[in-house]
Scaffold this active site. Structure first.
Site, mmCIF file in Angstrom:
data_model
loop_
_atom_site.group_PDB
_atom_site.id
_atom_site.type_symbol
_atom_site.label_atom_id
_atom_site.label_comp_id
_atom_site.label_asym_id
_atom_site.label_seq_id
_atom_site.Cartn_x
_atom_site.Cartn_y
_atom_site.Cartn_z
ATOM 1 C CB THR A 166 0.658 11.433 12.591
ATOM 2 O OG1 THR A 166 1.896 10.727 12.551
ATOM 3 C CG2 THR A 166 -0.037 11.179 13.919
ATOM 4 C CD GLU A 213 -0.591 -4.536 2.713
ATOM 5 O OE1 GLU A 213 -0.487 -5.720 3.007
ATOM 6 O OE2 GLU A 213 0.038 -4.032 1.752
ATOM 7 C CD GLU A 218 0.898 17.616 0.069
ATOM 8 O OE1 GLU A 218 0.576 18.682 0.615
ATOM 9 O OE2 GLU A 218 0.290 16.551 0.243
ATOM 10 C CG ASP A 223 5.708 9.031 -1.714
ATOM 11 O OD1 ASP A 223 5.295 9.009 -0.541
ATOM 12 O OD2 ASP A 223 5.222 8.317 -2.615
ATOM 13 C CE LYS A 273 4.289 5.537 -0.958
ATOM 14 N NZ LYS A 273 3.532 6.235 -2.017
#
Lengths: 346, 346
Positions: A98, A151, A211, A222, A226
């Site tokens: 999702t 991963e 976006e 983002d 990570k």
């Protein structure tokens, strides 16, 4: 060995793994002695199907293509929501694909915890839950005795986590840094070709990289998610996002890019995590002017890359895609194969 | 689990793995539940020791450092040659780290075949036997039921083979190309800084990168051996060196380098293997002028790199060291851990 999969989320990534499984089912049986059967699909917008005997994936792909909806699937039970699908389907492995929410982690976090509590292995490409609660998720999975693989949360299908955990761990990874957001890297590359920041951003939006609200990418959030995943799952950190300095690329001007170029350097948005003196883990996200002989400086466009600093090997860099349906879908296949290997070791 | 190792060859690489094992024995027990005990060492020049209870590696390193000879080792049996060591020692795993001979493959080839016939797993860093007889070696190992691993034959400890076999195979590798010889890459990098070919070669020799007779490096033969290993073990080829066009860098002039630079390109010695239309495998080694946005163009100095072209991920590039005692020694540890994993799966 047969595995039954429940696929939660049928967006670009969910469709990617469905396409790969459609193509590869026979070859996976031959090469890995593994039969992957999708028995449940549930997507909040496209609908849901449960067939304990296995869903016809070709029909699913055709329906998504034609109607963006799988309600007309011939066969199976319809209307199960994601949690009912996770709880009541016969799946051995839940594939959580999702959308990422890096503030709440939902709905992925609840999906993953529910899967674990029901004794189901989890494979995910969703950054939110892992960046917020990797320790909780991994600890609980270990207690219950199921596997959790992710991963695709970093560098999509580029096997950056597999490389680190399975091939570099014994060399002692002391730091990791790299380009983990393709949108920012695309914008910086286009600015070096002559575009202004605004023009490059607009182009990234037109190409579908960014976006309409690009802030998660260009402000570094983002990348932040990570690097937290990397810091906490590879280096043993326990960082949350308030402990990581984060600066994006929105203040970099065409002039900054040009000035760097004249000095033989190139701006990149770099996410870094490292073991510091007292074994604490420190991380940050910030734009850096890299010298051109840094392998990361040559990574252009939407491509991603990570450099691991190790005790015995020095620097090892891996470069590959950071997004894409098939690419991220491949990460799911990669992780399922990894779980299969682990189960055979037990 | 305990493994007893016989170490054949105590050159730079053999000393590298001895140093790593000296440092890491406890941490390997903790992290991998594996006890690595060297019970035999045999080197044609430095002497040999066999102690079924385990050799004191610290003493070995001190002796090599002080006397370049291990005859004065206190304890154990002396004087066993390599074949007696392979046949009669209690080793489970033979580590073959003698010098590469790409014409005959010897003495490594006989060492490996003898190990396999005696039911011993083999880990090697020796390119000769693998480039000449990988099919024969791998087939025979499979028949006998032992493992053969050779990560260190390509890119030293940079886990390029592990990445491909364990993480990219399911994405379908259709080609591989890269910089697999650090000496050539060092020379080309120095030529771009302004040196002539002869001056750059001399500098590489002074730094120990190139041999007094540099032909195996600069004429491309070392790259040839490595691309054959990649072609035959990753792509399913069955090539021998006569089927691979090979051209080195000795004819590249300072002017060639300068002309490429002016056109935004950079000379690299590139080894390539690919699946062609009829599923045949084609390979060659030749200098190429890469555009600067190719990740391989940014790989400078003695560093190595490989790009795998795959069906589902596009290009995946790994960059890392291509030589060095500790770096190549690490490849041996990597392979032993991989064998350990495989044995646990059985």
């Amino acid at each position: 060995m047969e595995y039954r999969l429940a696929l939660i989320g049928l967006g670009v990534v969910g469709q990617g793994i469905v396409e790969i499984l459609t193509n590869e089912r026979n070859s996976l049986q031959e090469s890995y002695d593994i039969d992957l059967k999708v028995t449940a699909i549930s997507d909040i917008r496209k609908g849901s199907v449960y067939d304990p005997e296995g869903i016809d994936l070709k029909q699913i792909l055709d329906l998504v293509k034609e109607k963006d909806c799988i309600d007309d699937y011939i066969g199976g039970v319809k209307g199960w929501d994601s949690l009912k699908t996770i709880r009541e389907s016969n799946a051995d492995i839940v594939v959580e694909a999702t959308e990422t929410d890096i503030v709440t982690g939902e709905p992925g976090l609840t999906h993953m915890l529910t899967s674990i509590e029901h004794g189901k292995h989890v494979v995910t490409t969703n950054k939110g839950p892992l960046s917020l609660a990797s320790t909780k998720l991994l600890d609980r999975a270990a207690e219950v005795g199921v596997h959790l693989r992710f991963e695709g949360t970093v560098l999509s299908g580029t096997p950056a986590l597999g490389l680190a955990t399975q091939h570099l761990a014994a060399a002692h990874i002391i730091a990791v840094h790299g380009i983990v957001n393709g949108t920012c890297n695309y914008i910086l590359t286009e600015m070096e070709k002559g575009l202004t920041y605004d023009a490059a951003l607009k182009q990234a939006q037109e190409l579908g990289y960014a976006e309409a609200d690009p802030s998660a990418d260009v402000e570094g959030l983002d990348s932040l998610a990570k690097i937290i995943i990397l810091a906490n799952t590879l280096l043993g950190g326990n960082l949350n996002k308030d402990q990581v300095d984060c600066k994006g690329i929105s203040e970099i001007s065409r002039e900054d890019v040009e000035a760097a170029k004249e000095n033989g350097r190139r701006w990149k948005l770099i996410a870094t995590a490292k073991v510091v003196n007292d074994n604490a883990i420190e991380a940050h996200v910030r734009p850096k002017k890299l010298p051109l002989d840094d392998p990361l400086a040559a990574v252009t466009g939407a491509t991603n890359a990570l450099t691991y600093e190790t005790r015995y090997l020095g620097n090892i860099t891996i470069i590959g895609p950071g997004a894409g349906g098939l690419e991220t879908g491949y990460a799911i296949l990669h992780d399922i194969l990894d779980i299969h290997k682990k189960l055979r070791e037990q």
